[in-house]
Scaffold this active site. Structure first.
Site, PDB file in Angstrom:
ATOM      1  N   TYR A 116       0.826  -1.208   0.000  1.00  0.00           N
ATOM      2  CA  TYR A 116       0.000   0.000   0.000  1.00  0.00           C
ATOM      3  C   TYR A 116       0.865   1.265   0.000  1.00  0.00           C
ATOM      4  CZ  TYR A 116      -4.712  -1.874   0.856  1.00  0.00           C
ATOM      5  OH  TYR A 116      -5.942  -2.477   0.741  1.00  0.00           O
TER       6      TYR A 116
ATOM      7  N   LYS B 288       3.158 -15.370   2.540  1.00  0.00           N
ATOM      8  CA  LYS B 288       3.386 -16.080   1.274  1.00  0.00           C
ATOM      9  C   LYS B 288       4.897 -16.317   1.191  1.00  0.00           C
ATOM     10  CE  LYS B 288       1.927 -17.675  -2.719  1.00  0.00           C
ATOM     11  NZ  LYS B 288       1.060 -18.860  -2.838  1.00  0.00           N
TER      12      LYS B 288
ATOM     13  N   ASP C 206      -2.915 -18.256   0.472  1.00  0.00           N
ATOM     14  CA  ASP C 206      -3.903 -18.938  -0.379  1.00  0.00           C
ATOM     15  C   ASP C 206      -4.631 -20.018   0.423  1.00  0.00           C
ATOM     16  OD1 ASP C 206      -1.447 -20.235  -0.278  1.00  0.00           O
ATOM     17  OD2 ASP C 206      -1.400 -20.788  -2.405  1.00  0.00           O
TER      18      ASP C 206
ATOM     19  N   ASP D  99      -6.367  -7.028   4.242  1.00  0.00           N
ATOM     20  CA  ASP D  99      -7.492  -6.349   3.590  1.00  0.00           C
ATOM     21  C   ASP D  99      -8.422  -7.388   2.970  1.00  0.00           C
ATOM     22  OD1 ASP D  99      -9.014  -4.232   2.424  1.00  0.00           O
ATOM     23  OD2 ASP D  99      -8.020  -4.643   0.520  1.00  0.00           O
TER      24      ASP D  99
ATOM     25  N   ASP E 260     -12.320  -9.061   4.598  1.00  0.00           N
ATOM     26  CA  ASP E 260     -13.606  -9.038   3.877  1.00  0.00           C
ATOM     27  C   ASP E 260     -14.166 -10.456   3.784  1.00  0.00           C
ATOM     28  OD1 ASP E 260     -13.315  -6.305   3.370  1.00  0.00           O
ATOM     29  OD2 ASP E 260     -14.004  -6.477   1.303  1.00  0.00           O
TER      30      ASP E 260
HETATM   31  C1  IPM Z   1     -10.395  -1.114   4.144  1.00  0.00           C
HETATM   32  C2  IPM Z   1     -10.666  -0.501   2.794  1.00  0.00           C
HETATM   33  C3  IPM Z   1      -9.493   0.402   2.417  1.00  0.00           C
HETATM   34  C4  IPM Z   1      -8.254  -0.458   2.327  1.00  0.00           C
HETATM   35  C5  IPM Z   1      -9.690   1.220   1.143  1.00  0.00           C
HETATM   36  C6  IPM Z   1     -10.962   2.036   1.174  1.00  0.00           C
HETATM   37  C7  IPM Z   1      -8.499   2.111   0.842  1.00  0.00           C
HETATM   38  O1  IPM Z   1     -10.881  -1.469   1.831  1.00  0.00           O
HETATM   39  O2  IPM Z   1     -10.284  -0.366   5.123  1.00  0.00           O
HETATM   40  O3  IPM Z   1     -10.295  -2.336   4.240  1.00  0.00           O
HETATM   41  O4  IPM Z   1      -7.973  -1.044   1.279  1.00  0.00           O
HETATM   42  O5  IPM Z   1      -7.539  -0.539   3.318  1.00  0.00           O
HETATM   43 MN    MN Z   2     -10.902  -3.508   2.622  1.00  0.00          MN
END
Ligand code: IPM
Ligand code: MN
Length: 355
Positions: free
Chosen positions: A142, A190, A222, A246, A250
């Site tokens: 990032y 990884k 993975d 990240d 999710d």
């Molecule tokens: C998160 C979001 C952010 C990230 C984006 C909005 C930049 O997806 O907080 O997980 O990738 O960190």
């Molecule tokens: Mn995210």
């Protein structure tokens, strides 16, 4: 206590979910006798529209001088389809993480017993899941330099960089948390391919030696993505680098049945920041349909982690739990006769007041 909270609603559904968290916080303030002050700041697309900057300096100053930051969401589709845009809302969030030194993002994933049927996964798999994902937040791909395009525009590059001190501090924090839980910690990397991952492994092994009772294991990302849905119960604390965290967080949110339930805390060198893990959900903006519970639960984390006010945190968690049991749910969790965003917020605040 005097609690000065910076409130950055941001974009999309940000303002409406933040409103519900504010109701909750005020109800807690009243019940437990705390003097709450909210000060608002601009961030994201709305900040670009108003000032040209996704993180205006006043907002950063406000965050630094507050006791905690409550954050909604960032992002606007009008920027998503313009790969050449020089200024984008997400830069505001990344800059804020970097400037406040928020190197650790703590994302607890816990299923609510009354919602296990909402998960797309089988009940037996998600029942009793209770894990914490700790994501490194200010390093890796990032932020690594160089990042950009070749002169002819036909090649692009990002760089994944980690120094051992960045790995040490986050793994140490994860081990401290694991010691308060079962002692089990999984480092996701990884290392079969990436040099940064090999540094993570080497460093993590050294840190683990300093904690008696830590049981550390390692898993390639993975495989971790697969294990999270095959057998999430095997995890307790997971620590991983920025981009893996990240993606995996999710994925992990699906276990609970809705992304709208997952709170997070970003902690580090300066004021901590609390935010739901879901994004700005622009399709729902202004419709009063988004689930406010992730933001309300983020407020619970704020009381516990920034103010060490555990009873206050628990009162929020209890009222959220009760609202779920009572079926006061937004449409992501209830197809027929769902409650609106503000109805959920009102119910939770009212429950706190009455109990
Ligand atoms: C998160 C979001 C952010 C990230 C984006 C909005 C930049 O997806 O907080 O997980 O990738 O960190
Ligand atoms: Mn995210």
């Amino acid at each position: 206590m005097n609690l000065n909270i910076a409130v950055l609603s941001g974009d999309g559904i940000g303002p409406e979910i933040i409103e519900q968290a504010k109701k909750t916080i005020l109800a807690i303030g009243k019940k437990f006798n705390h003097n709450i002050t909210f000060k608002t700041g601009l961030v994201g697309a709305i900040a670009i529209d108003k000032t040209g900057n996704p993180l205006p300096p006043e907002t950063l100053e406000l965050c630094k001088s507050s006791d905690a930051v409550l954050f909604g969401a960032i992002g606007d589709p009008k920027y998503d389809n313009d790969p050449k845009a020089k200024v984008i809302p997400e830069q505001g969030l990344l800059a804020m993480r970097k400037e406040l030194g928020l190197f650790a993002n703590v994302r607890p994933v816990k299923t609510f017993a009354s919602l296990v049927d909402k998960s797309p996964l089988k009940k037996e798999i998600v029942n009793g899941v209770d894990l914490v994902m700790i994501r490194e937040l200010t390093g890796g791909i990032y932020f690594g330099k160089p990042q950009g395009r070749s002169e002819d525009g036909k090649t692009a590059y990002d760089t994944c960089v980690y120094s051992s001190f960045e790995v040490e501090r986050i793994v140490r924090m994860a081990c401290e948390l694991a010691m308060k839980r079962s002692g089990k910690i999984t480092v996701v990397d990884k290392a079969n391919v990436l040099a940064t991952s090999r540094l993570w492994r080497e460093t993590a092994v050294e840190i683990a030696k300093k904690f008696q009772g830590i049981k550390m294991d390692f898993m390639f990302v993975d495989n971790a993505a697969m294990q999270l849905i095959l057998n999430p119960g095997r995890f307790d604390v997971i620590v991983t680098e920025n981009m893996f965290g990240d993606i995996l967080s999710d994925e992990a949110s699906v276990l609970t049945g809705s992304m709208g339930l997952l709170p997070s805390a970003s902690v580090g060198l300066s004021t901590s920041l609390y935010e739901p893990i879901h994004g700005s959900y622009p399709q729902a903006a202004g419709k009063n349909i988004a689930n406010p519970l992730a933001t309300i639960l983020s407020a619970a984390m704020m009381f516990e982690m920034s103010f060490s006010l555990m009873k206050e945190g628990k009162a929020i968690r209890d009222s959220v739990e009760e609202s779920i049991k009572a079926g006061i749910l937004t449409e992501d969790l209830k197809k027929e006769n769902p409650s609106s965003t503000s109805e959920v917020g009102d119910w939770v605040a009212e429950y706190i007041r009455k109990n």
